[in-house]
Design a protein around this motif. Structure first.
Motif, PDB file in Angstrom:
ATOM      1  N   GLN A 127      36.752  38.822  43.810  1.00  0.00           N
ATOM      2  CA  GLN A 127      37.104  37.706  42.990  1.00  0.00           C
ATOM      3  C   GLN A 127      35.806  36.781  42.815  1.00  0.00           C
ATOM      4  N   ASN A 128      34.566  37.255  43.050  1.00  0.00           N
ATOM      5  CA  ASN A 128      33.405  36.814  42.809  1.00  0.00           C
ATOM      6  C   ASN A 128      32.767  37.482  41.611  1.00  0.00           C
ATOM      7  N   PRO A 129      32.432  37.001  40.294  1.00  0.00           N
ATOM      8  CA  PRO A 129      32.061  37.911  39.320  1.00  0.00           C
ATOM      9  C   PRO A 129      30.721  38.513  39.607  1.00  0.00           C
TER      10      PRO A 129
ATOM     11  N   ARG B 280      31.892  41.738  41.632  1.00  0.00           N
ATOM     12  CA  ARG B 280      33.112  42.360  41.251  1.00  0.00           C
ATOM     13  C   ARG B 280      32.881  43.671  40.938  1.00  0.00           C
ATOM     14  N   ASN B 281      32.014  44.356  39.999  1.00  0.00           N
ATOM     15  CA  ASN B 281      31.709  45.494  39.477  1.00  0.00           C
ATOM     16  C   ASN B 281      31.511  46.497  40.886  1.00  0.00           C
TER      17      ASN B 281
ATOM     18  N   TRP C 178      41.572  46.731  36.411  1.00  0.00           N
ATOM     19  CA  TRP C 178      40.208  46.115  35.918  1.00  0.00           C
ATOM     20  C   TRP C 178      40.487  45.110  34.831  1.00  0.00           C
ATOM     21  N   LYS C 179      41.348  45.228  33.854  1.00  0.00           N
ATOM     22  CA  LYS C 179      41.668  44.370  33.002  1.00  0.00           C
ATOM     23  C   LYS C 179      42.205  43.039  33.454  1.00  0.00           C
TER      24      LYS C 179
ATOM     25  N   LEU D 243      41.763  41.656  36.383  1.00  0.00           N
ATOM     26  CA  LEU D 243      41.170  41.119  37.839  1.00  0.00           C
ATOM     27  C   LEU D 243      41.258  39.708  37.730  1.00  0.00           C
ATOM     28  N   ASP D 244      40.899  39.028  36.579  1.00  0.00           N
ATOM     29  CA  ASP D 244      40.782  37.639  36.430  1.00  0.00           C
ATOM     30  C   ASP D 244      42.187  36.978  36.671  1.00  0.00           C
ATOM     31  N   SER D 245      43.469  37.962  36.670  1.00  0.00           N
ATOM     32  CA  SER D 245      44.693  37.198  37.031  1.00  0.00           C
ATOM     33  C   SER D 245      45.059  37.247  38.579  1.00  0.00           C
TER      34      SER D 245
ATOM     35  N   ARG E 226      45.005  36.581  41.965  1.00  0.00           N
ATOM     36  CA  ARG E 226      44.875  35.313  42.709  1.00  0.00           C
ATOM     37  C   ARG E 226      44.472  35.358  44.096  1.00  0.00           C
TER      38      ARG E 226
END
Length: 183
Positions: free
Chosen positions: A14-16, A19-20, A60-61, A63-65, A67
């Motif tokens: 959740q931390n940019p 994340r990788n 991966w695509k 991940l921003d969603s 929660r």
């Protein structure tokens, strides 16, 4: 994977900034168990590899969603399950017109799979599993082969624990009936 490690990865994903690396570690940790989860559904090695790759790309695509309402591994198992079900639906639409035909196609593809190394008993069990309705097959595989807890399956499938227990019970009865009638 222990729950502490999962919780750490969930936070890191959740931390940019982390994340990788966290996703790479997650892929390494989940590739094998997810492959077998998918393989039990689609049966053929090449198809399982394709679905696994699609699962990780979709995760991966998305991940921003994510929660964090559930653990990251549960979320990815849900994606893998949906990808496998979508793949099976596409195969059904492409190859066959009835559920009886899909069962025959799946058994013949299993027999032709050079990666399948089971003996006659393992083949009979797989034939019995293929005969199950899709939901029962999925629940049986998750419980019997992956030894998943009903609560975790409930999160992945969005189904109540009671319904999952009933599906598993019915699946076991149908498999037993199939195995005793084919001897």
């Amino acid at each position: 994977m222990d729950s502490k490690e999962i919780n750490e990865l969930t936070v890191q994903i959740q931390n940019p900034a982390t994340r990788n690396a966290a996703f790479s570690k997650l892929v390494k940790l989940l590739s094998k168990p997810l492959y077998w989860h998918i393989r039990k559904m689609v049966l053929v090695h090449e198809d399982a590899d394709d679905v696994l790759q699609n699962t990780f790309m979709k995760a991966w695509k998305a991940l921003d969603s994510f929660r964090g309402d559930s653990q990251i591994n549960t979320w990815i198992y849900r994606i893998a399950t949906n990808e496998a079900l979508t793949f099976l639906a596409q195969q059904r639409m492409k190859n066959v017109t009835s559920s009886l035909e899909i069962e025959e196609v799946m058994v013949s593809r299993l027999e032709a799979d050079s990666y399948f190394s089971g003996d006659e008993a393992a083949k009979k069990l797989q034939e019995a599993i293929v005969q199950l309705p899709e939901k029962q097959r999925l629940v049986f595989n998750m419980k019997y082969f992956s030894d998943m807890k009903y609560e975790e399956m409930s999160e992945i499938l969005g189904t109540s624990v009671g319904a999952l227990k009933a599906s598993y019970h019915h699946a076991v009865k149908k498999i037993e009936a199939y195995l005793t009638n084919t001897d």
